[in-house]
Enzyme design. Structure first.
Site, PDB file in Angstrom:
ATOM      1  N   ILE A 144      15.757 -17.570  38.690  1.00  0.00           N
ATOM      2  CA  ILE A 144      16.709 -17.761  37.284  1.00  0.00           C
ATOM      3  C   ILE A 144      16.303 -17.640  35.938  1.00  0.00           C
ATOM      4  O   ILE A 144      17.393 -16.516  35.334  1.00  0.00           O
ATOM      5  CB  ILE A 144      17.296 -19.134  38.061  1.00  0.00           C
ATOM      6  CG1 ILE A 144      18.768 -18.855  39.167  1.00  0.00           C
ATOM      7  CG2 ILE A 144      18.770 -19.142  36.913  1.00  0.00           C
ATOM      8  CD1 ILE A 144      18.704 -20.338  39.580  1.00  0.00           C
ATOM      9  N   ALA A 146      19.863 -26.122  34.780  1.00  0.00           N
ATOM     10  CA  ALA A 146      19.186 -26.441  35.794  1.00  0.00           C
ATOM     11  C   ALA A 146      19.927 -28.020  36.580  1.00  0.00           C
ATOM     12  O   ALA A 146      20.722 -28.340  37.314  1.00  0.00           O
ATOM     13  CB  ALA A 146      18.166 -26.642  35.492  1.00  0.00           C
ATOM     14  N   ARG A 147      19.044 -29.314  35.871  1.00  0.00           N
ATOM     15  CA  ARG A 147      19.257 -30.137  36.707  1.00  0.00           C
ATOM     16  C   ARG A 147      19.222 -31.477  35.101  1.00  0.00           C
ATOM     17  O   ARG A 147      18.051 -31.087  34.517  1.00  0.00           O
ATOM     18  CB  ARG A 147      17.875 -31.042  37.180  1.00  0.00           C
ATOM     19  CG  ARG A 147      18.187 -30.171  39.273  1.00  0.00           C
ATOM     20  CD  ARG A 147      19.938 -31.140  39.456  1.00  0.00           C
ATOM     21  NE  ARG A 147      20.076 -30.695  41.037  1.00  0.00           N
ATOM     22  CZ  ARG A 147      20.930 -29.405  41.323  1.00  0.00           C
ATOM     23  NH1 ARG A 147      21.214 -28.974  40.131  1.00  0.00           N
ATOM     24  NH2 ARG A 147      20.750 -29.203  42.506  1.00  0.00           N
ATOM     25  N   GLU A 192      26.077 -37.276  36.963  1.00  0.00           N
ATOM     26  CA  GLU A 192      27.248 -36.719  37.048  1.00  0.00           C
ATOM     27  C   GLU A 192      28.532 -37.470  38.328  1.00  0.00           C
ATOM     28  O   GLU A 192      27.627 -37.775  39.418  1.00  0.00           O
ATOM     29  CB  GLU A 192      26.736 -35.042  37.792  1.00  0.00           C
ATOM     30  CG  GLU A 192      25.903 -34.405  37.077  1.00  0.00           C
ATOM     31  CD  GLU A 192      25.514 -33.184  37.586  1.00  0.00           C
ATOM     32  OE1 GLU A 192      24.965 -32.706  36.716  1.00  0.00           O
ATOM     33  OE2 GLU A 192      26.033 -32.279  38.396  1.00  0.00           O
ATOM     34  N   HIS A 201      29.372 -29.017  35.937  1.00  0.00           N
ATOM     35  CA  HIS A 201      27.753 -28.268  36.817  1.00  0.00           C
ATOM     36  C   HIS A 201      28.547 -27.125  37.588  1.00  0.00           C
ATOM     37  O   HIS A 201      29.237 -26.759  39.180  1.00  0.00           O
ATOM     38  CB  HIS A 201      27.573 -29.455  38.528  1.00  0.00           C
ATOM     39  CG  HIS A 201      26.438 -28.827  38.670  1.00  0.00           C
ATOM     40  ND1 HIS A 201      25.567 -29.489  39.157  1.00  0.00           N
ATOM     41  CD2 HIS A 201      25.500 -27.312  39.366  1.00  0.00           C
ATOM     42  CE1 HIS A 201      24.771 -29.364  39.550  1.00  0.00           C
ATOM     43  NE2 HIS A 201      25.003 -28.304  39.755  1.00  0.00           N
TER      44      HIS A 201
HETATM   45  C1  8YV Z   1      25.730 -26.573  43.930  1.00  0.00           C
HETATM   46  C2  8YV Z   1      23.537 -25.716  42.997  1.00  0.00           C
HETATM   47  O1  8YV Z   1      24.903 -26.944  45.195  1.00  0.00           O
HETATM   48  O2  8YV Z   1      22.295 -24.834  43.589  1.00  0.00           O
HETATM   49  C3  8YV Z   1      21.906 -25.420  43.330  1.00  0.00           C
HETATM   50  O3  8YV Z   1      21.610 -26.612  43.906  1.00  0.00           O
HETATM   51  O4  8YV Z   1      23.022 -27.410  42.214  1.00  0.00           O
HETATM   52  C4  8YV Z   1      24.956 -25.498  42.425  1.00  0.00           C
HETATM   53  O5  8YV Z   1      25.008 -24.560  43.109  1.00  0.00           O
HETATM   54  C5  8YV Z   1      26.338 -26.445  43.642  1.00  0.00           C
HETATM   55  O6  8YV Z   1      27.620 -26.852  42.452  1.00  0.00           O
HETATM   56  C6  8YV Z   1      27.665 -26.654  44.869  1.00  0.00           C
HETATM   57  O7  8YV Z   1      28.608 -27.421  44.756  1.00  0.00           O
END
Ligand code: 8YV
Length: 304
Positions: free
Chosen positions: A143, A219-220, A249, A267
């Site tokens: 990414i 990302a997070r 979240e 998100h």
């Molecule tokens: C979620 C994500 O999975 O890939 C990840 O780790 O956080 C996102 O792609 C997606 O938002 C499903 O809810």
């Protein structure tokens, strides 16, 4: 067990049609029968839930993040994990570029300026062009590199940091987030969540980014020390932020909601029909491989 419905609905319908599927409440009533779990990256499968399923052999993640999964327990119990790498790379990278442009060109502010009628009372201030500005990419995996590729195409210079330099791109490597922020106008976070990156973007990194700096996170939320971020935004330590992920979240800190120089999205980074269909397809193909004793399609290397 399907921890939550997956988008688009036809993915959930196909999982229910092809596999003996239970939602969490039903599964908890028959824990010994559950051998596989499908879950989202931002939900995962925490240790205390995983421990309730003695027959669990496989976790199919709809996403790439595994920071919400008890990897140590999975490893100890020999539980396989699959993710959906590659198919969401474009979507997440596009969201990063969109957030960069939304912040630098004041798109969200402009939208509010028009909707509130403030335009009639005066023009919104100026934004700035990103051509010739330096984007620092924190986390240079699939990414991060795609974000860099898109940013280069619109005239940005690229620097990055990760565990090590990439062959042929040594000059653009910075050895720490602070060193990267020091030399960047905009810092974008594309690093995995988890104990290794908790609070990585802290007061020191934000101070290095400086009063004209912009922080972007796709990302997070855990990668950012949000107290330090809010302090830096309140004191002009950085110019602004554009955030798709948060520590809490779906209820981000109220302070962030009030700041005009912060762009917020819920998100959404992988939330394109293209990406979600492909993510769902990979989840289904991995479940099918598991239930037919075939090799998993996209097993998580860490555990293989
Ligand atoms: C979620 C994500 O999975 O890939 C990840 O780790 O956080 C996102 O792609 C997606 O938002 C499903 O809810």
């Amino acid at each position: 067990m399907l921890r939550s419905p997956l988008q688009p609905p036809q993915i959930t319908d196909e999982i229910r049609a092809r596999f003996d599927t239970r939602d969490e409440a039903e599964a908890l009533a028959m824990p010994e029968k559950i051998t596989a779990v499908a879950t989202k990256g931002d939900i995962g499968l925490p240790g205390e839930v995983m421990a309730q399923f003695p027959s669990l052999r496989m976790i199919a993640v709809y996403g790439v993040g595994v920071d919400k999964i008890d990897l140590a327990q999975a490893r100890d119990r020999g539980i396989a994990i699959t993710t959906t790498p590659g198919v969401l790379t474009d979507a997440v990278a596009e969201q990063a570029i969109a957030l960069i442009l939304a912040a630098t060109r004041r798109i969200a502010e402009g939208d509010r300026h028009v909707r509130t009628g403030a335009w009639a009372k005066g023009k919104l201030g100026l934004g700035y062009s990103i051509r010739g500005r330096t984007l620092g990419v924190l986390g240079y995996g699939r990414i991060g590199r795609r974000i860099a590729e898109l940013a280069r195409a619109i005239g940005m210079d690229i620097l990055y940091t990760d565990l090590q330099a990439v062959e042929g791109e040594e000059d653009a490597f910075r050895s720490s987030p602070a060193a990267l922020a020091q030399d960047s106008d905009i810092l974008v976070i594309a690093a995995a969540g988890g104990s290794g990156t908790d609070g990585l973007v802290d007061q020191k990194v934000l101070a290095a980014l400086g009063p004209n700096g912009l922080l972007v996170n796709v990302a997070r939320g855990s990668v950012v020390n949000e107290e330090d971020l809010i302090a830096a935004l309140n004191t002009g330590g950085i110019a602004g932020a554009a955030l798709d992920v948060f520590q809490n979240e779906p209820n981000p800190r109220p302070d962030l909601l009030k700041m005009p120089n912060v762009v917020l999205t819920p998100h959404l980074a992988s939330a394109t029909i293209d990406a979600r269909l492909a993510m769902g397809r990979l989840v289904i193909d991995n479940l099918a491989a598991f239930f037919h004793d075939r090799p998993l399609v996209t097993p998580l290397e860490v555990l293989s």
